[in-house]
Design a protein around this motif. Sequence first.
Motif, short mmCIF file in Angstrom:
data_model
loop_
_atom_site.label_atom_id
_atom_site.label_comp_id
_atom_site.label_asym_id
_atom_site.label_seq_id
_atom_site.Cartn_x
_atom_site.Cartn_y
_atom_site.Cartn_z
N ARG A 76 17.52 16.94 25.28
CA ARG A 76 16.78 15.68 25.04
C ARG A 76 17.53 14.83 24.04
N ILE A 77 18.02 15.49 22.98
CA ILE A 77 18.78 14.80 21.93
C ILE A 77 20.00 15.64 21.60
N ARG A 78 21.17 15.03 21.64
CA ARG A 78 22.41 15.72 21.26
C ARG A 78 22.59 15.63 19.75
N THR A 79 22.07 16.59 19.02
CA THR A 79 22.28 16.62 17.58
C THR A 79 23.69 17.16 17.31
N PRO A 80 24.35 16.68 16.27
CA PRO A 80 25.75 17.04 16.05
C PRO A 80 25.99 18.36 15.34
N ASP A 81 24.93 19.13 15.07
CA ASP A 81 25.16 20.33 14.28
C ASP A 81 24.83 21.62 15.02
N ASN A 82 23.57 21.87 15.35
CA ASN A 82 23.17 23.18 15.86
C ASN A 82 22.68 23.11 17.31
N TRP A 83 23.56 23.38 18.26
CA TRP A 83 23.18 23.35 19.67
C TRP A 83 22.18 24.46 20.02
N GLN A 84 22.09 25.52 19.23
CA GLN A 84 21.17 26.61 19.54
C GLN A 84 19.70 26.19 19.49
N LYS A 85 19.42 25.04 18.88
CA LYS A 85 18.04 24.54 18.81
C LYS A 85 17.77 23.45 19.85
N TRP A 86 18.75 23.13 20.68
CA TRP A 86 18.56 22.09 21.67
C TRP A 86 17.53 22.53 22.72
N GLU A 87 16.91 21.51 23.34
CA GLU A 87 15.95 21.75 24.41
C GLU A 87 16.19 20.70 25.49
N SER A 88 16.07 21.10 26.74
CA SER A 88 16.25 20.14 27.84
C SER A 88 14.96 19.36 28.06
N SER A 89 15.04 18.30 28.83
CA SER A 89 13.84 17.48 29.10
C SER A 89 12.81 18.27 29.91
N SER A 90 13.25 19.34 30.60
CA SER A 90 12.30 20.17 31.36
C SER A 90 11.81 21.37 30.55
N GLY A 91 12.22 21.45 29.26
CA GLY A 91 11.78 22.55 28.41
C GLY A 91 12.74 23.72 28.32
N GLY A 92 13.88 23.61 28.99
CA GLY A 92 14.87 24.69 28.94
C GLY A 92 15.44 24.85 27.53
N ARG A 93 15.74 26.09 27.19
CA ARG A 93 16.29 26.40 25.87
C ARG A 93 17.50 27.31 26.02
N VAL A 94 18.18 27.53 24.91
CA VAL A 94 19.31 28.45 24.87
C VAL A 94 18.84 29.84 25.29
N VAL A 95 19.69 30.55 26.05
CA VAL A 95 19.37 31.86 26.60
C VAL A 95 20.27 32.92 25.96
N ARG A 96 19.72 34.10 25.73
CA ARG A 96 20.53 35.25 25.31
C ARG A 96 21.03 35.92 26.59
N ALA A 97 22.31 35.77 26.88
CA ALA A 97 22.90 36.32 28.10
C ALA A 97 23.38 37.75 27.84
#
Length: 173
Positions: A76-97
């Motif tokens: 939703r917002i590209r913050t310049p520091d911590n991508w691990q807290k990003w969320e997509s517009s559909s609610g998707g989040r970072v995954v532990r693969a």
Amino acid sequence: MTQTEGLLVPPGHGRVVATPAQRVTFKVTGTHSRIASTFEVEVPPGFDVGAHVHTRSEELFYVLEGELDVLAFEPRIRTPDNWQKWESSSGGRVVRATPGTVIVVPPGCPHAFANPMDTPAKMFFQASPPPDHERYFEELLEILGTGGPPDHEAIEALRAKYDIEQLTPLRHR
């Protein structure tokens, strides 16, 4: 000239490029494939490639060993520091693969991976088209191999050269 023999790369073989930050084994290069370059990548504890995006390249990641935090969406917002807290517009989040996880990243899709664990992770990585990632890895590992903290300006210039827009910093212990 038509190739009449395939390529067989046994376990433990391939050209290795290594630094304290990363170890990359070239398995298939543009010399042998018009479709993709293929690598085995060892990701040490604490390594974070940083969120980035390509306009032309498509990538595939397959986790072989260990665990990686993985991002593959437009936030939703590209913050310049911590991508691990990003969320997509559909609610998707970072995954532990974990081993067996496949991640496919089309051109234009922000993506990242990091090893939050205390043990190395290993992944199969394919980038299309070749040979840009081959050259990029060689030059990136030269920069990272100098010791000390990463030279972010040199990495930024290198990434721009190879169609990589860096969104958050690369980090490693």
